[in-house]
Design a protein around this motif. Structure first.
Motif, PDB file in Angstrom:
ATOM      1  N   GLU A   3       0.824  -1.213   0.000  1.00 29.61           N
ATOM      2  CA  GLU A   3       0.000   0.000   0.000  1.00 29.61           C
ATOM      3  C   GLU A   3       0.861   1.267   0.000  1.00 29.61           C
ATOM      4  OE1 GLU A   3      -0.609  -2.331   2.645  1.00 29.61           O
ATOM      5  OE2 GLU A   3      -1.996  -3.387   1.319  1.00 29.61           O
ATOM      6  N   ASN A   4       2.061   1.153   0.610  1.00 28.03           N
ATOM      7  CA  ASN A   4       2.888   2.349   0.750  1.00 28.03           C
ATOM      8  C   ASN A   4       3.813   2.580  -0.439  1.00 28.03           C
ATOM      9  OD1 ASN A   4       1.764   2.639   3.295  1.00 28.03           O
ATOM     10  ND2 ASN A   4       3.275   1.234   4.160  1.00 28.03           N
ATOM     11  N   LEU A   5       3.843   1.613  -1.335  1.00 29.76           N
ATOM     12  CA  LEU A   5       4.754   1.737  -2.461  1.00 29.76           C
ATOM     13  C   LEU A   5       4.122   2.562  -3.572  1.00 29.76           C
ATOM     14  CD1 LEU A   5       6.351  -1.747  -3.160  1.00 29.76           C
ATOM     15  CD2 LEU A   5       7.530   0.425  -2.878  1.00 29.76           C
ATOM     16  N   ASP A   6       4.936   3.402  -4.214  1.00 26.51           N
ATOM     17  CA  ASP A   6       4.459   4.054  -5.421  1.00 26.51           C
ATOM     18  C   ASP A   6       4.702   3.091  -6.583  1.00 26.51           C
ATOM     19  OD1 ASP A   6       3.843   5.509  -7.607  1.00 26.51           O
ATOM     20  OD2 ASP A   6       4.894   7.325  -6.966  1.00 26.51           O
ATOM     21  N   LEU A   7       3.652   2.350  -6.926  1.00 31.96           N
ATOM     22  CA  LEU A   7       3.824   1.304  -7.936  1.00 31.96           C
ATOM     23  C   LEU A   7       4.185   1.869  -9.307  1.00 31.96           C
ATOM     24  CD1 LEU A   7       1.055  -1.297  -7.099  1.00 31.96           C
ATOM     25  CD2 LEU A   7       3.461  -1.288  -6.495  1.00 31.96           C
ATOM     26  N   THR A   8       3.793   3.126  -9.536  1.00 32.04           N
ATOM     27  CA  THR A   8       4.145   3.730 -10.812  1.00 32.04           C
ATOM     28  C   THR A   8       5.657   3.806 -10.972  1.00 32.04           C
ATOM     29  OG1 THR A   8       2.100   4.981 -10.730  1.00 32.04           O
ATOM     30  CG2 THR A   8       3.788   5.782 -12.231  1.00 32.04           C
ATOM     31  N   SER A 298      -5.072  -1.086  -9.892  1.00 40.54           N
ATOM     32  CA  SER A 298      -5.444  -2.505  -9.965  1.00 40.54           C
ATOM     33  C   SER A 298      -4.723  -3.202 -11.119  1.00 40.54           C
ATOM     34  CB  SER A 298      -6.957  -2.650 -10.104  1.00 40.54           C
ATOM     35  OG  SER A 298      -7.400  -2.066 -11.306  1.00 40.54           O
ATOM     36  N   SER A 299      -4.474  -2.466 -12.216  1.00 37.36           N
ATOM     37  CA  SER A 299      -3.699  -3.051 -13.321  1.00 37.36           C
ATOM     38  C   SER A 299      -2.267  -3.273 -12.889  1.00 37.36           C
ATOM     39  CB  SER A 299      -3.713  -2.129 -14.541  1.00 37.36           C
ATOM     40  OG  SER A 299      -5.019  -1.864 -14.955  1.00 37.36           O
ATOM     41  N   GLN A 300      -1.717  -2.279 -12.198  1.00 39.75           N
ATOM     42  CA  GLN A 300      -0.325  -2.372 -11.758  1.00 39.75           C
ATOM     43  C   GLN A 300      -0.124  -3.550 -10.810  1.00 39.75           C
ATOM     44  OE1 GLN A 300       0.051   1.567 -10.071  1.00 39.75           O
ATOM     45  NE2 GLN A 300       1.076   2.349 -11.910  1.00 39.75           N
ATOM     46  N   VAL A 301      -1.055  -3.712  -9.875  1.00 35.25           N
ATOM     47  CA  VAL A 301      -0.918  -4.788  -8.894  1.00 35.25           C
ATOM     48  C   VAL A 301      -1.057  -6.147  -9.573  1.00 35.25           C
ATOM     49  CG1 VAL A 301      -1.954  -5.872  -6.860  1.00 35.25           C
ATOM     50  CG2 VAL A 301      -1.732  -3.376  -6.975  1.00 35.25           C
ATOM     51  N   PHE A 302      -2.079  -6.270 -10.430  1.00 31.68           N
ATOM     52  CA  PHE A 302      -2.364  -7.549 -11.077  1.00 31.68           C
ATOM     53  C   PHE A 302      -1.143  -8.095 -11.801  1.00 31.68           C
ATOM     54  CE2 PHE A 302      -4.061  -9.799 -14.927  1.00 31.68           C
ATOM     55  CZ  PHE A 302      -4.593 -10.887 -14.271  1.00 31.68           C
ATOM     56  N   ILE A 303      -0.475  -7.226 -12.549  1.00 28.81           N
ATOM     57  CA  ILE A 303       0.643  -7.729 -13.346  1.00 28.81           C
ATOM     58  C   ILE A 303       1.918  -7.828 -12.514  1.00 28.81           C
ATOM     59  CG2 ILE A 303       0.985  -5.428 -14.377  1.00 28.81           C
ATOM     60  CD1 ILE A 303       1.669  -8.761 -16.069  1.00 28.81           C
ATOM     61  N   LEU A 304       2.005  -6.974 -11.480  1.00 26.99           N
ATOM     62  CA  LEU A 304       3.213  -7.020 -10.642  1.00 26.99           C
ATOM     63  C   LEU A 304       3.300  -8.333  -9.863  1.00 26.99           C
ATOM     64  CD1 LEU A 304       5.591  -5.165 -10.173  1.00 26.99           C
ATOM     65  CD2 LEU A 304       4.490  -4.355  -8.091  1.00 26.99           C
ATOM     66  N   VAL A 305       2.158  -8.854  -9.464  1.00 23.01           N
ATOM     67  CA  VAL A 305       2.138 -10.136  -8.746  1.00 23.01           C
ATOM     68  C   VAL A 305       2.802 -11.215  -9.607  1.00 23.01           C
ATOM     69  CG1 VAL A 305       0.640 -11.979  -7.872  1.00 23.01           C
ATOM     70  CG2 VAL A 305       0.092  -9.583  -7.390  1.00 23.01           C
ATOM     71  N   GLY A 306       2.391 -11.281 -10.853  1.00 23.70           N
ATOM     72  CA  GLY A 306       2.974 -12.279 -11.749  1.00 23.70           C
ATOM     73  C   GLY A 306       4.429 -11.967 -12.063  1.00 23.70           C
TER      74      GLY A 306
END
Lengths: 335, 478
Positions: A3-8, A298-306
């Motif tokens: 949650e604290n990470l800037d996924l961008t 949600s797009s960032q998280v979905f693909i980052l998991v994989g």
């Protein structure tokens, strides 16, 4: 934690990693294509080809990841950059077609091997020039109109973009020649060594000219490089390039097999860091930042998991494949 | 206005052309990768030389087809951005991650193990090599999984919202990946790939059986017999399953994209009391009718609704601006179904021949199998044309029109690239097909060479140099 990470920002680094992995891996096999005319037909060319035949396909996949990753994580940037660079991108794809099939076709058709050798070189040169020109065009600025590209279809062509294209030709050539120094023996290795010498000179010259020209392009490049206190940090990059250049010539003179290739990769890494300093946090330099272009979370998280599972796995089996085909090669190897 | 229309049309032609060329290679290599895994597995399990020979025979063909698939696929991954940038901007948050998963889970797996599969038998040993072959085969399947999920979402979008910038944004990934048409499309396409490969393998086997018959050989070669028999089993088993899968896919389409089924059937008019099955005719888009229709009353209702008198709506219930180009969809659908019926016939005849113990001694069957060699490719292309042209005039069905999806490019730019693609694709890929045909023209031999010549790759310190070979020094100089 996530949650604290800037996924961008995380995604910007993932894509930068993919692009750099592509340069590291496909750079030397494009370089071998560029240098092909300087090698003697017959065993020399066959050996050079054999040294990359088992791995070129995997190398090129990083380019697909770079494009696909941009589409997934920064769709707006993908949608603006691709039409802006239309001609160089199409030329690159067509070049890659020629050189990709040449790997198979030249063995299947000895009567036309000379033709497919020319196709291999032509494709490699066009693809490399196109990649360099695309980078140059991106750096010099792209017209943006709303959420779309707003310029003409020749905007990419400029002395600066040509300079970057030619510079990359020398750079990939250097990666190719030092790869051959590492992977071959005898006369071919000697020839690769002497090629490396002047290719390194030309590459350093190109790095110097592109670096000198970049701050004068429109945009914030000057600020990012020369404003205090940034300059204390950024000044280290040209310094390290100079040191790497010196070490390179030293290693070549001492007859080292591996060091020249590794140092050449180091030079590319420094250029890549320099590129990062120039454009971060923009993705379309001077126009669109990574946050403006980013996909929803949600797009960032979905693909980052994989990606966090699959990318290490990919690196592991890629390393395995390189390890299987390690050591010096000769002309009788595959096929 | 005219120029934007021209650029749009050119971009559509370019995408259609490059994707049609591309699909030929994966359709073949998905099936062939699995076939190679089966051959190698059988070789490891039984130790029979013929399986290894066939493996080495087909892997050379696989190498060429795969290389062409890779380079033509690379074009596709960039063309979304170069030519369909508005589509890319709007769908990127939903479709981009799915495509990224394809790259990460499939392309790297295939490419990473392809080198070992093609060149590594002598370096890693048979068991690890088999794992590499399996990895490549699974890679081709994962690739089909993700790209068909992407494609299916464009036909039956769900699980998304729209943000203020007009982008589709993901709300429910499970719903997006497993959208309603995806399971049907995946099964239909993977079976199509298997059938396509089986027909090619069967045709090559049949060709060598026919040639052996004309030669002085007392018996046809074991390799030719084995591949022909394996291929005919596939045709006999998979063709009927495929027709069933296709029927279910059609019923799914009727539920979600009725206009496409209306075009496939040529139903311009609604039929409240049972719709006829139009076998042939000339669909007239302007007039909204099928000229010279040859039809069987009520059969369409029976096929699609499983009831003779079930009402079926026609294109008269759909606004004209949402009609797909009916003649294209109508004809491509009939070509696909026709090919499917011929495949069914081939499979049935092979069972008959097998029952009579004449599988290898019936030249007419071999001639038919040879003629059916390209039928899988024809059916795959016709099927894709049916489903994709049937999706028009939308890229994302019902939500994003094709006319609103393209890049802001001028017609000369797209025209120039289209010319380049056409010239280079025909030149390069027809050479590749010639090389493949040349390999197929050679019979599979006992002790067949693979891609490698059989000489181990000489890495420093592993293979002794010839001068140090003790056997060699004992032999007299030649």
């Amino acid at each position: 934690m996530i949650e604290n990470l800037d996924l961008t920002v995380v995604w910007a680094f993932v894509i930068a990693f993919a692009v750099f992995a592509y340069i590291v891996m496909d750079g030397f096999d494009l370089g071998i294509g560029i240098l092909f005319p300087t090698l003697a037909p017959g065993p020399e060319r066959d050996t050079a080809m054999n040294s990359v035949a088992p791995v070129w396909d995997g190398n090129e996949t990083w380019l697909v990841l770079g494009g696909g990753g941009l589409f997934a994580a920064f769709p707006l940037a993908y949608a603006i950059i691709m039409p802006a660079l239309y001609a160089p991108i199409i030329a690159m794809l067509l070049g890659l077609i020629f050189r990709g099939v040449a790997f198979e076709f030249r063995w299947r058709d000895p009567a036309h091997r000379a033709f497919w050798d020319v196709a291999f070189t032509g494709g490699s040169v066009v693809a490399t020039l196109a990649q360099g020109i695309a980078l140059g065009a991106l750096l010099q600025g792209i017209k943006v109109d709303g959420r779309a590209y707003g310029g003409g279809w020749w905007d990419w062509l400029s002395p600066f973009s040509i300079l970057v294209g030619v510079g990359l030709l020398f750079g990939y050539g250097l990666l190719g020649s030092t790869w051959l120094v590492m992977r071959t023996e005898g006369p071919l290795q000697d020839r690769a060594r002497s090629l490396s010498l002047w290719l390194a000179g030309a590459t350093l010259l190109a790095i110097g000219s592109v670096s000198a020209a970049t701050p004068f392009l429109e945009g914030k490049y000057w600020e990012r490089w020369f404003a205090m206190p940034n300059v204390l940090l950024t000044a280290q990059v040209p310094l390290l390039v100079a040191i790497a250049g010196f070490l390179f010539f030293l290693a070549l003179k001492k007859g080292a097999d591996r060091a020249p290739f590794l140092i050449a990769l180091g030079l590319f890494l420094l250029c890549f860091v320099g590129l990062g300093i120039s454009i971060f946090p923009d993705v379309v330099p001077g126009r669109v930042t990574i946050w403006e272009a980013a996909s929803p979370r949600s797009s960032q998280v979905f693909i980052l998991v994989g990606a966090s599972v699959l990318i290490p796995l990919i690196l592991a089996y890629t390393a395995y494949s390189y390890w299987v085909f390690r050591g010096k090669v000769d002309s009788s190897g595959y096929h | 206005m005219l120029s934007t229309f021209d650029a749009l049309l050119l971009a559509r032609i370019q995408f259609g052309f490059t994707v049609a060329f591309h699909i030929i290679f994966p359709a073949f290599s998905i099936g062939l990768a699995s076939y190679l895994a089966v051959l190698e597995g059988l070789w490891l399990a039984t130790g029979r030389q013929v399986f290894l020979d066939l493996f080495k025979y087909w892997i050379k063909i696989f190498a060429i087809a795969f290389a062409m698939g890779v380079v033509s696929g690379l074009v596709m991954s960039y063309q979304f951005g170069t030519n369909w940038s508005v589509f890319s901007d709007k769908t990127g948050p939903v479709l981009g991650p799915l495509m990224a998963y394809e790259v990460l889970s499939a392309f790297f797996l295939e490419a990473g193990f392809l080198g070992v599969m093609l060149f590594g038998m002598n370096k890693v040993g048979p068991r690890l090599h088999f794992l590499a072959t399996l990895a490549v085969a699974f890679g081709t399947f994962f690739s089909a999984f993700w790209i068909l999920s992407v494609n299916s979402w464009m036909h039956t979008p769900q699980g998304h919202g729209v943000n203020e910038a007009g982008q589709f944004v993901p709300l429910d990934w499970w719903a997006i990946v497993f959208n309603p048409s995806f399971p049907y499309r995946l099964v239909h396409m993977v079976l199509a790939a298997y059938l396509t490969t089986a027909l090619v393998v069967g045709a090559v086997g049949a060709w060598h059986l026919l040639k052996d018959r004309l030669s002085t050989l007392s018996q046809s070669s074991e390799g030719a017999r084995t591949m022909f028999s394996m291929a005919m089993w596939m045709a006999a088993i998979v063709a009927p399953i495929q027709i069933l899968a296709g029927d279910m896919h059609g019923i799914n389409t009727l539920e979600h994209q009725p206009a496409k089924v209306m075009a496939m059937e040529g139903h311009f008019e609604s039929h409240p009391e049972g719709a006829p099955l139009i076998l042939f005719g000339l669909p007239n888009q302007e007039a909204g009718r099928v000229d010279y229709a040859l039809q069987i009353p009520k059969l369409s209702s029976l096929v699609l609704k499983h009831s003779l008198n079930a009402p079926l709506k026609g294109l008269d219930t759909v606004p004209r601006e949402n009609w797909p180009p009916v003649p294209v969809v109508f004809w491509s659908f009939r070509i696909m179904v026709g090919m499917g019926m011929l495949m069914l016939l081939l499979g049935a005849l092979s069972l008959l021949a097998r029952a009579r113990g004449k599988l290898y001694e019936w030249p007419a069957l071999h001639g038919f199998a040879l003629a059916m060699g390209p039928a899988g490719f024809v059916a795959v292309l016709a099927g894709w044309i049916t489903t994709e042209v049937g999706r028009q005039p939308f890229t994302v069905y019902g939500l994003l029109r094709t006319a609103d999806s393209a890049s802001p490019l001028s017609a000369p730019a797209v025209g120039a690239s289209l010319m380049a693609f056409v010239v280079i694709y025909f030149a390069v890929f027809s050479m590749g097909v010639i090389y493949i045909l040349r390999l197929m023209a050679k019979p599979p031999k006992p002790g067949e060479h693979g891609v490698e010549t059989g000489v181990p790759i000489r890495t420093a310190g592993i293979t002794p140099a010839p001068a140090h070979d003790p056997d060699r020094t004992l032999q007299p100089a030649e």
